[in-house]
Design a protein around this motif. Structure first.
Motif, PDB file in Angstrom:
ATOM      1  N   ASN A 820      35.550   3.117 -93.662  1.00  0.00           N
ATOM      2  CA  ASN A 820      34.978   4.455 -93.615  1.00  0.00           C
ATOM      3  C   ASN A 820      33.679   4.495 -92.827  1.00  0.00           C
ATOM      4  OD1 ASN A 820      36.478   6.647 -95.292  1.00  0.00           O
ATOM      5  ND2 ASN A 820      36.692   4.749 -96.486  1.00  0.00           N
ATOM      6  N   VAL A 821      32.898   3.420 -92.885  1.00  0.00           N
ATOM      7  CA  VAL A 821      31.681   3.370 -92.075  1.00  0.00           C
ATOM      8  C   VAL A 821      32.038   3.432 -90.594  1.00  0.00           C
ATOM      9  CG1 VAL A 821      29.821   1.830 -91.320  1.00  0.00           C
ATOM     10  CG2 VAL A 821      30.201   2.208 -93.750  1.00  0.00           C
ATOM     11  N   VAL A 822      33.043   2.678 -90.182  1.00  0.00           N
ATOM     12  CA  VAL A 822      33.457   2.670 -88.777  1.00  0.00           C
ATOM     13  C   VAL A 822      33.947   4.057 -88.361  1.00  0.00           C
ATOM     14  CG1 VAL A 822      35.138   1.752 -87.133  1.00  0.00           C
ATOM     15  CG2 VAL A 822      33.965   0.214 -88.727  1.00  0.00           C
ATOM     16  N   GLN A 823      34.751   4.701 -89.211  1.00  0.00           N
ATOM     17  CA  GLN A 823      35.262   6.028 -88.876  1.00  0.00           C
ATOM     18  C   GLN A 823      34.132   7.058 -88.821  1.00  0.00           C
ATOM     19  OE1 GLN A 823      38.393   7.424 -91.459  1.00  0.00           O
ATOM     20  NE2 GLN A 823      38.590   9.390 -90.419  1.00  0.00           N
ATOM     21  N   LEU A 824      33.249   7.029 -89.808  1.00  0.00           N
ATOM     22  CA  LEU A 824      32.145   7.990 -89.849  1.00  0.00           C
ATOM     23  C   LEU A 824      31.162   7.782 -88.715  1.00  0.00           C
ATOM     24  CD1 LEU A 824      31.521   8.122 -93.685  1.00  0.00           C
ATOM     25  CD2 LEU A 824      31.800  10.134 -92.230  1.00  0.00           C
ATOM     26  N   ASP A 825      31.024   6.545 -88.279  1.00  0.00           N
ATOM     27  CA  ASP A 825      30.061   6.248 -87.226  1.00  0.00           C
ATOM     28  C   ASP A 825      30.368   7.019 -85.955  1.00  0.00           C
ATOM     29  OD1 ASP A 825      27.766   4.874 -86.288  1.00  0.00           O
ATOM     30  OD2 ASP A 825      29.049   3.444 -85.233  1.00  0.00           O
ATOM     31  N   ARG A 826      31.626   7.324 -85.734  1.00  0.00           N
ATOM     32  CA  ARG A 826      32.010   8.078 -84.541  1.00  0.00           C
ATOM     33  C   ARG A 826      31.656   9.564 -84.689  1.00  0.00           C
ATOM     34  NH1 ARG A 826      37.103   5.260 -85.647  1.00  0.00           N
ATOM     35  NH2 ARG A 826      37.070   3.233 -84.575  1.00  0.00           N
ATOM     36  N   MET A 827      31.486  10.012 -85.926  1.00  0.00           N
ATOM     37  CA  MET A 827      31.191  11.420 -86.180  1.00  0.00           C
ATOM     38  C   MET A 827      29.715  11.650 -86.447  1.00  0.00           C
ATOM     39  SD  MET A 827      34.319  12.019 -88.864  1.00  0.00           S
ATOM     40  CE  MET A 827      33.658  13.592 -89.383  1.00  0.00           C
ATOM     41  N   ASN A 828      29.176  10.894 -87.394  1.00  0.00           N
ATOM     42  CA  ASN A 828      27.805  11.110 -87.849  1.00  0.00           C
ATOM     43  C   ASN A 828      27.169   9.765 -88.180  1.00  0.00           C
ATOM     44  OD1 ASN A 828      25.430  11.811 -89.256  1.00  0.00           O
ATOM     45  ND2 ASN A 828      26.334  13.711 -89.995  1.00  0.00           N
ATOM     46  N   PRO A 829      26.540   9.121 -87.215  1.00  0.00           N
ATOM     47  CA  PRO A 829      25.988   7.779 -87.431  1.00  0.00           C
ATOM     48  C   PRO A 829      24.984   7.681 -88.580  1.00  0.00           C
ATOM     49  CG  PRO A 829      26.052   8.286 -85.098  1.00  0.00           C
ATOM     50  CD  PRO A 829      26.399   9.556 -85.824  1.00  0.00           C
ATOM     51  N   GLN A 830      24.206   8.734 -88.810  1.00  0.00           N
ATOM     52  CA  GLN A 830      23.216   8.653 -89.890  1.00  0.00           C
ATOM     53  C   GLN A 830      23.886   8.531 -91.248  1.00  0.00           C
ATOM     54  OE1 GLN A 830      19.823  11.205 -90.122  1.00  0.00           O
ATOM     55  NE2 GLN A 830      19.654  11.391 -87.906  1.00  0.00           N
ATOM     56  N   VAL A 831      24.926   9.311 -91.483  1.00  0.00           N
ATOM     57  CA  VAL A 831      25.640   9.229 -92.759  1.00  0.00           C
ATOM     58  C   VAL A 831      26.313   7.873 -92.900  1.00  0.00           C
ATOM     59  CG1 VAL A 831      27.533  10.190 -94.123  1.00  0.00           C
ATOM     60  CG2 VAL A 831      25.942  11.716 -92.950  1.00  0.00           C
ATOM     61  N   ALA A 832      26.917   7.386 -91.824  1.00  0.00           N
ATOM     62  CA  ALA A 832      27.555   6.069 -91.853  1.00  0.00           C
ATOM     63  C   ALA A 832      26.544   4.985 -92.191  1.00  0.00           C
ATOM     64  CB  ALA A 832      28.214   5.782 -90.502  1.00  0.00           C
ATOM     65  N   ALA A 833      25.375   5.046 -91.578  1.00  0.00           N
ATOM     66  CA  ALA A 833      24.351   4.034 -91.823  1.00  0.00           C
ATOM     67  C   ALA A 833      23.852   4.077 -93.260  1.00  0.00           C
ATOM     68  CB  ALA A 833      23.187   4.231 -90.853  1.00  0.00           C
ATOM     69  N   ARG A 834      23.732   5.280 -93.820  1.00  0.00           N
ATOM     70  CA  ARG A 834      23.259   5.383 -95.213  1.00  0.00           C
ATOM     71  C   ARG A 834      24.230   4.680 -96.172  1.00  0.00           C
ATOM     72  NH1 ARG A 834      19.489   7.171 -92.764  1.00  0.00           N
ATOM     73  NH2 ARG A 834      18.219   9.004 -93.183  1.00  0.00           N
ATOM     74  N   LEU A 835      25.512   4.764 -95.886  1.00  0.00           N
ATOM     75  CA  LEU A 835      26.494   4.118 -96.758  1.00  0.00           C
ATOM     76  C   LEU A 835      26.319   2.606 -96.779  1.00  0.00           C
ATOM     77  CD1 LEU A 835      29.767   6.100 -95.923  1.00  0.00           C
ATOM     78  CD2 LEU A 835      28.333   6.320 -97.967  1.00  0.00           C
ATOM     79  N   LEU A 836      25.799   2.048 -95.699  1.00  0.00           N
ATOM     80  CA  LEU A 836      25.618   0.601 -95.636  1.00  0.00           C
ATOM     81  C   LEU A 836      24.569   0.106 -96.620  1.00  0.00           C
ATOM     82  CD1 LEU A 836      25.841  -0.034 -91.793  1.00  0.00           C
ATOM     83  CD2 LEU A 836      27.373  -0.925 -93.553  1.00  0.00           C
ATOM     84  N   GLY A 837      23.803   1.020 -97.208  1.00  0.00           N
ATOM     85  CA  GLY A 837      22.845   0.620 -98.236  1.00  0.00           C
ATOM     86  C   GLY A 837      23.516  -0.078 -99.406  1.00  0.00           C
ATOM     87  N   ALA A 838      24.810   0.169 -99.598  1.00  0.00           N
ATOM     88  CA  ALA A 838      25.540  -0.493-100.691  1.00  0.00           C
ATOM     89  C   ALA A 838      25.613  -1.994-100.489  1.00  0.00           C
ATOM     90  CB  ALA A 838      26.950   0.090-100.802  1.00  0.00           C
TER      91      ALA A 838
END
Length: 879
Positions: A820-838
Motif C-alpha cells: 500500500n505504501v508503494v501504491q499510495l506513493d504514486r498518488m500522495n507521497p506524504q500520506v505514504a511516508a506517514r504510514l512508514l512510521g509503523a
C-alpha cells in the motif's frame, strides 16, 4: 539493494537569499483544468546575498502559460530557462524590478494535495512546507517575506465563496458572464508557505470577537452545506483561544477577519495560513451523535494551536526549515497550556506524556531519531514529527521550569517585541530568555541539537546518625544515528520531600534551588541535612524533564507516594511504573519457564484507587488504565514479542477483574452521566472512567462480556459511550460484535468522519483474520485511497494500532503495508511516508518478525521510482 538517497540539505550550508520579494499581486482564475495563476512580483537584490547571482525561482510540476515579463517587457526565450524544479534568469536587472509570469494548473489532477487542488469540488491550497512552488514559480523559502494582494475569479454557481489571506478589499460580478471576483489584501509580510486560497460552494457560520483594544473581528467558519450546525464548538473554541492568548501572552489578533475552512481531503490536521486557516474537517465538525469527547478535545486543541500560530509562526516565522520547532514546538506548548486551563491540568499533563512516550520516545529509540532541530534533511515533509512538535514543546516547558514563570513571560514579551515581522532562529529565541532571566542558556540549547531521550538514574541513601538524606544522580544520552557521543544536558528536576503522614517538608537542598534540582553534569550529588527521619522523595514532578527516570525507590515508598503525593502526575507515574514492572515480568514468564509474578500489589493499588470516591473521574480513569502495548515494547527495548505483550496485559486485566469485580461493577453503575450530552471536562471525565471500567469488566472476553458491552452500545445516547462500548466489544469474538458493527455502519453510512472510527476499530481487532478483514474493507464504498483520513483510519489503524496482527510472524502484515505504501506513493507521497512510521521500531522486534519487517522495507526500496518522501524514510530505516 538500498534506494539511492536524495541529496541532503544542511543547516551548516544555509545562506541568505540572493533576492527578496517585497510584494506579490496575484490573479487566480479558477476554471477547472484551465485554471490560471498570474503573479506579479516586486523583486530586488538582497544586499547580503551574492552580488552576481542569477535569479532562481522554485517550481514543481508547473507549466508556463505565455512569456515572462520584466517591467512590462517580454523576455526572449534565450534570457531564461525552465527546468523540472526551477526557473532561472541568469542576468536579472540590478535594481528593483517587477517580474510577471502566468502558470496553468489542473487542480483536480493534483492528488498530492499540495499546492492548489480540489476537495469535494472546493478549490483549496496547502503550501507548507513547499507547496507554493506548485502554484507559481517563486522564492519558496521561509525567509522571503512579502505582502500579498490576491484577486480570485470563478464561476459564481460553482464557487460563490472566494477567500484568501488578510482582509477583504473588493468584490463584484464580471459583466456579461456568470463569473465573479474577490480581492484580498494581506498587509503583513509573510513567507509563501502561509499563502492560502479557497473557492467553493460552502455554508458559513458567522460570529465576532472584540479584542482587548476594542476592535471587532469578524469570524467565519466555512463547511459543506448541511454541516454548519456541527461547527458551533469550533467557533466557541476559537473565541476562547483568542481571549486566552490576550490574557496569558498579551497577543491581540491583528486583522479585521479570521476565517476557517473545513475540507475533507487534507494531508495534515490543519494549516495556520495568515487569517485563513484551512482545516481537515475532522478538527472542525462535531455533534453529540457523531463526535466523541476525544474529538471535542481535539477540535479545541487544534483550533487553538492554529490560532496561536498567528504570533508564533506567522508574525514571527522561522528563518529556514531547520528552525521548524521554533514555531511548532512553541505553539504545541501554548496549545497544551490552553487545554490545561480549559480542562484538568493534571489529566492534560498525563495525557501529553502518554502521547510523548508512545510516539516520540519510540522515535528517539529507532532509525528515525533526530534532534529537535536537525542538522540536515533530505525531505522536509518527513520532519513534521513528534520530535519537532511534542519534544519541542517539552523543551519549552523545561525552559520555563528552569528560569521561572516570571522570567519566561518576560522572555516571550522580548521575543515578540524584538522579532515581530522577522524570520527567526533558535539562537535568537533562546537569547531573549537568557537576557530576560540573566542566565547563560548555552548548555540548555543542547536539547535542540542532541537526539535521543536522556536516562537519569537516581540513587538515594539515608544517614540516620547525621540526619542527612542524599540523592545521587547520573545522566546519559544514548547514541543515535550520526551522534555516537553526547554531552551532559541541563535537566530540571522538580521534587518534593515528604515526611510522615504525607506532610511536605520545607528544607533546602545543598544546591540551594528550592524544590528544583538542575542536573547539568554527568554525575551530581544533593544532600538534605538536619532531618529527624528518612523522608520520601517525589522526583521529576509533573514530568518536569523529558527523560527516562530510573529510581531505587523501595516498594514502601511507592505505596506511600501513591497515597500521599500531592502531585497527580507522580501518583499516576508510581502506579504506572509498578504495573509496567509486573507486566514485563509476565511477558518474560510467558516466553520462558519463569513463574508468573504476584499481582497482589497491583490489585491492592487498583482497589485503593477505586475506593477513593473524591478523586476526579478523569484522573481515576488514567490511574486505572494499564500501560499500553507500545509502552511495554519501549521498556522491553529489544527482542520484542507483541503477542506476549498483548497476553500479559489481558492476563493482568483478568486478574484485576477476578479480585475486584464487585467494586468495578459498582463504580461502573455509579458513573453514569446525566443527559443531555455536554462536551465539558466533568462529563468527559466520567465518560472516560466508564469506558475504562467497561474494559476491565469485560476482560474475560467471553459471551457474557460481550453482552455487557453490547448493552452500553445499544443504550448510549452519545457517540463517546457508543464508540467506547464498540471499542471494547471489538476485542471480543462474538456475534454481538458483528451485529453492533453492522448497526453502526448502517446508522452512519456516508458520514466519512464517523466511519473512520468504524474502520479503525475493525483494523485494531487482535485476532487472526483481521488482515483479511482490512483487505475486504478497502473495497467498502465509503473507503477511498485518495482520502487521507480513510487511509489513516484503516491502513494506518492496522499498522500502528494492532501490533499483534501487523507484526504477524508470517510477515503478511508487513507485506500488506509495503504494497500500500508503494501504491499510495504514486498518488500522495506524504500520506505514504506517514504510514512508514509503523516501522519506527522494527529493529526492536524478535528475530523472526524483525527479518520479515526488513524484507518488507527492502521490497519498498526495490519497487522502482520512489518519491523523495518515501525514499528518504526507507533509506533511513535500512541504514
Amino acid at each position: 539493494m538500498r534506494p539511492e538517497q536524495p541529496s541532503a540539505v544542511k543547516l551548516s550550508e544555509y545562506r541568505v537569499p540572493d533576492f527578496l520579494i517585497d510584494h506579490v499581486e496575484m490573479d487566480v482564475v479558477l476554471d477547472g483544468p484551465a485554471t490560471r495563476v498570474s503573479a506579479r512580483m516586486s523583486l530586488r537584490r538582497n544586499l547580503q546575498g551574492r552580488p552576481d547571482a542569477p535569479l532562481i525561482l522554485d517550481g514543481d510540476d508547473l507549466r508556463l502559460s505565455g512569456p515572462l515579463e520584466i517591467d512590462g517587457r517580454a523576455l526572449p526565450l534565450s534570457d531564461y530557462s525552465v527546468a523540472a524544479q526551477s526557473l532561472v534568469i541568469p542576468a536579472p536587472p540590478e535594481g528593483p524590478f517587477e517580474l510577471h509570469l502566468v502558470t496553468a494548473l489542473d487542480p483536480a489532477a493534483n492528488t498530492k494535495l499540495m499546492g492548489l487542488y480540489r476537495s469535494s469540488g472546493t478549490y483549496c491550497t496547502q503550501c507548507e512546507a513547499e507547496g507554493f512552488r506548485r502554484i507559481t514559480y517563486f522564492l519558496d523559502r521561509p525567509d522571503v517575506l512579502a505582502t500579498y494582494r490576491v484577486r480570485i475569479e470563478a464561476d459564481r454557481a460553482e464557487a460563490p465563496i472566494l477567500l484568501s489571506n488578510g482582509n477583504p478589499e473588493s468584490a463584484g460580478s464580471i459583466e456579461g458572464t456568470d463569473r465573479h471576483f474577490a480581492v484580498w489584501h494581506d498587509p503583513f509580510p509573510k513567507p509563501s508557505y502561509l499563502f492560502a486560497l479557497v473557492g467553493g460552494d460552502l455554508a458559513q457560520l458567522k460570529d465576532s470577537f472584540r479584542t482587548m483594544s476594542g476592535r471587532d473581528v469578524e469570524l467565519g467558519i466555512y463547511v459543506e452545506h448541511g454541516k454548519q450546525d456541527r461547527a458551533g464548538y469550533a467557533m466557541d473554541a476559537l473565541k476562547r483561544s483568542m481571549r486566552w492568548d490576550e490574557e496569558k501572552f498579551g497577543r491581540e489578533y491583528d486583522l479585521d477577519v479570521f476565517n476557517i475552512v473545513a475540507v475533507s481531503d487534507f494531508n495534515m490536521g490543519a494549516m495556520e495560513n495568515k487569517g485563513l486557516n484551512v482545516f481537515n474537517d475532522k478538527y472542525v465538525l462535531a455533534s453529540s451523535d457523531t463526535a466523541t469527547d476525544a474529538d471535542y478535545s481535539g477540535i479545541e486543541a487544534v483550533i487553538a494551536h492554529e490560532y496561536f500560530h498567528n504570533w508564533t509562526g506567522n508574525r514571527i516565522t522561522c528563518r529556514d526549515w531547520f528552525q521548524l520547532c521554533l514555531k511548532e514546538g512553541l505553539t504545541v506548548f501554548r496549545d497544551q497550556e490552553f487545554t490545561a486551563d480549559m480542562r484538568s491540568r493534571p489529566v492534560e499533563r498525563i495525557s501529553d506524556v502518554r502521547g510523548l512516550r508512545a510516539v516520540q520516545f519510540m522515535e528517539d529509540a529507532g532509525p528515525f531519531a533526530h534532534p529537535v532541530r536537525p542538522e540536515s534533511y533530505r525531505e522536509i515533509n518527513n520532519f513534521y514529527t513528534a520530535t519537532v512538535y511534542e519534544k519541542g514543546a517539552e523543551v519549552i516547558r523545561m525552559l520555563k521550569t528552569l528560569i521561572g514563570a516570571e522570567s519566561f513571560r518576560k522572555g516571550m514579551d522580548l521575543y515578540f517585541e524584538r522579532h515581530d515581522g522577522q524570520a527567526a532562529t533558535i539562537e535568537q529565541f533562546i537569547a531573549c530568555f537568557s537576557e530576560a532571566s540573566g542566565r547563560n542558556l548555552d548548555q540548555f540549547r543542547l536539547w535542540y541539537s542532541q537526539a535521543g531521550t536522556p536516562t537519569v538514574r537516581a540513587k538515594t541513601s539515608w544517614d540516620e546518625a547525621g540526619g542527612t538524606f542524599t540523592l545521587e544522580l547520573e545522566q546519559a544520552v544514548p547514541p543515535t544515528p550520526g551522534q555516537d557521543t553526547k554531552k551532559p544536558m541541563v535537566i530540571p528536576l522538580a521534587y518534593r520531600l515528604f515526611g510522615e503522614n504525607g506532610t511536605p517538608l520545607s528544607v533546602e537542598n545543598s544546591s540551594g534551588d528550592g524544590e528544583l534540582i538542575v542536573l547539568s553534569d554527568a554525575h551530581s550529588r544533593i544532600d538534605w541535612k538536619g532531618l529527624p527521619k528518612r523522608p520520601v522523595l517525589s522526583l521529576n514532578r509533573g514530568f518536569s524533564a523529558a527523560i527516562n527516570l530510573q529510581t531505587d525507590l523501595p516498594e514502601a515508598d511507592r505505596l506511600f507516594l501513591a497515597r500521599h503525593d500531592d502531585d497527580a502526575f507522580n501518583r499516576w507515574q508510581v502506579l504506572q511504573t509498578a504495573t509496567t514492572e509486573v507486566l514485563i515480568k509476565s511477558v518474560h514468564a510467558l516466553r520462558s519457564t519463569e513463574p508468573m509474578p504476584d499481582d497482589a500489589p497491583q490489585i491492592e493499588a487498583f482497589a485503593a484507587a477505586l475506593a477513593h470516591t473524591a478523586l476526579d473521574p478523569a484522573l481515576l480513569a488514567q490511574l486505572l488504565t494499564l500501560p499500553s502495548e507500545a509502552d511495554l515494547a519501549r521498556e522491553i527495548g529489544r527482542d520484542v514479542d507483541p503477542d506476549a505483550i498483548y497476553n500479559a496485559r489481558l492476563r493482568l486485566k483478568q486478574s484485576l477483574l477476578a479480585a475486584l469485580e464487585d467494586d468495578l461493577r459498582a463504580r461502573y453503575e455509579a458513573t453514569s452521566v446525566p443527559a443531555p450530552y455536554v462536551p465539558d471536562a466533568a462529563g468527559a471525565g466520567r465518560r472516560a472512567l466508564r469506558t475504562v471500567l467497561l474494559d476491565l469488566l469485560t476482560a474475560r472476553r467471553d459471551e457474557r462480556s460481550a453482552h455487557i458491552a453490547y448493552a452500553q452500545f445499544v443504550s448510549a445516547d452519545n457517540q463517546t459511550d457508543r464508540i467506547g462500548a464498540l471499542a471494547v466489544l471489538s476485542q471480543i469474538e462474538s456475534r454481538l460484535r458483528e451485529d453492533a458493527l453492522d448497526a453502526f455502519a448502517s446508522r452512519f453510512a456516508g458520514d466519512g468522519l464517523v466511519l473512520d472510527k468504524w474502520f479503525a476499530l475493525q483494523a485494531s481487532i487482535p485476532e487472526a483474520g483481521t488482515l483479511e478483514r482490512v483487505q475486504r474493507l478497502m473495497q467498502h464504498p465509503d473507503f477511498s485511497l485518495s482520502n487521507p483520513n480513510r487511509v489513516r483510519s484503516l491502513i494506518g489503524g492496522f499498522a500502528s494500532g494492532n501490533p499483534t496482527q501487523f507484526t504477524r510472524p508470517d510477515g503478511q502484515g508487513f507485506a500488506f503495508l509495503a504494497d500500500n505504501v508503494v501504491q499510495l506513493d504514486r498518488m500522495n507521497p506524504q500520506v505514504a511516508a506517514r504510514l512508514l512510521g509503523a516501522f519506527r521500531t522494527w529493529r526492536a522486534l524478535e528475530p523472526v518478525r524483525r527479518a520479515e519487517a526488513e524484507k518488507a522495507l527492502r521490497k519498498i526500496a526495490e519497487s522502482g521510482s520512489l518519491s523523495a518522501d518515501v525514499n528518504d524514510l526507507v533509506s533511513r530505516a535500512l541504514t
